[in-house]
Scaffold this active site. Structure first.
Site, PDB file in Angstrom:
ATOM      1  N   SER A 191      38.434  34.779  34.338  1.00  0.00           N
ATOM      2  CA  SER A 191      39.872  35.160  35.089  1.00  0.00           C
ATOM      3  C   SER A 191      40.798  35.280  34.077  1.00  0.00           C
ATOM      4  CB  SER A 191      40.053  33.941  35.901  1.00  0.00           C
ATOM      5  OG  SER A 191      39.336  33.524  37.004  1.00  0.00           O
ATOM      6  N   ARG A 192      40.656  35.860  33.024  1.00  0.00           N
ATOM      7  CA  ARG A 192      41.481  36.125  31.789  1.00  0.00           C
ATOM      8  C   ARG A 192      42.313  35.072  31.538  1.00  0.00           C
ATOM      9  NH1 ARG A 192      38.280  39.653  31.690  1.00  0.00           N
ATOM     10  NH2 ARG A 192      38.661  41.919  31.483  1.00  0.00           N
TER      11      ARG A 192
END
Length: 214
Positions: A191-192
């Site tokens: 999810s970065r």
């Protein structure tokens, strides 16, 4: 292109980087990660982007190869008369980036360069194959040439000149050591929400470790 560039993405899921897993000394942490990169058989794990600054203040970058490192800094070799050599002569501040995709890891380094000693440059130069030694003489790095044949002709002349002799190190060729004041370790996460641990050298030359928001 069948796939839009904007749709290209990789979700990083291998591991994380928490403080308990990281050494307090950034050079030891780099050594640990570099050894993992070697174990992963990454193609040229010592390849790094070197960013310099032109006299006009414009950034300039290229790939170079790390040839040594210890607690003094990170060493690479080049032609001192090249574009990057001239830029470093005017502005010694640089940035380095390592990208080890298989491990989903990046290392950023910022600091100042100094030339290594003549003995260090000699030691590395004479460890190189003869063809690489000839190349250091044949190429006036970054200079415009009319065609490939000029380069080939220079090489042929050098081979004739030094036939049966040891090829000496050119006076314009040698090493630089990047003395870091910042080293950042980046580990990809889902999810970065990546992990970033930054080591910053204080005014007393102590390393301060900080977690940065991704």
């Amino acid at each position: 292109m069948n796939q839009p560039i904007a749709d290209l993405r990789q979700n990083y899921t291998l591991t994380g980087l928490i403080e308990a897993q990281a050494d307090l000394n950034p050079f030891i942490q780099f050594k640990n990660w570099f050894e993992k990169a070697l174990e992963a058989q990454i193609l040229e794990p010592n390849a790094m982007t070197l960013a310099t600054v032109t006299p006009e203040g414009k950034p300039s970058s290229r790939m170079v190869l790390l040839k040594d490192f210890d607690e003094r800094g990170f060493v690479f070799f080049t032609n001192y008369n090249s574009a990057k050599g001239q830029q470093l002569n005017q502005n010694p501040w640089v940035a380095l980036v390592f990208w080890w995709d298989t491990l989903e890891r990046q290392v950023r380094i910022e600091g100042k360069v100094e030339k290594v000693t003549e003995a260090e440059s000699d030691r590395y130069f004479y460890s190189r194959p003869n063809e690489s030694r000839f190349g250091a003489w044949a190429s006036e790095q970054s200079k415009i040439i009319e065609n490939r044949e000029i380069l080939e002709q220079r090489l042929a002349e050098l081979k004739q000149k030094y036939a049966g002799q040891e090829v000496p190190r050119p006076p314009h060729w040698g090493g630089y050591r990047v003395i870091p004041d910042l080293i950042e370790f980046w580990q990809g996460r889902p999810s970065r929400l990546h992990d970033r641990l930054s080591y910053r050298r204080s005014e007393t030359s102590q390393w301060l470790r900080e977690r940065l928001s991704p």
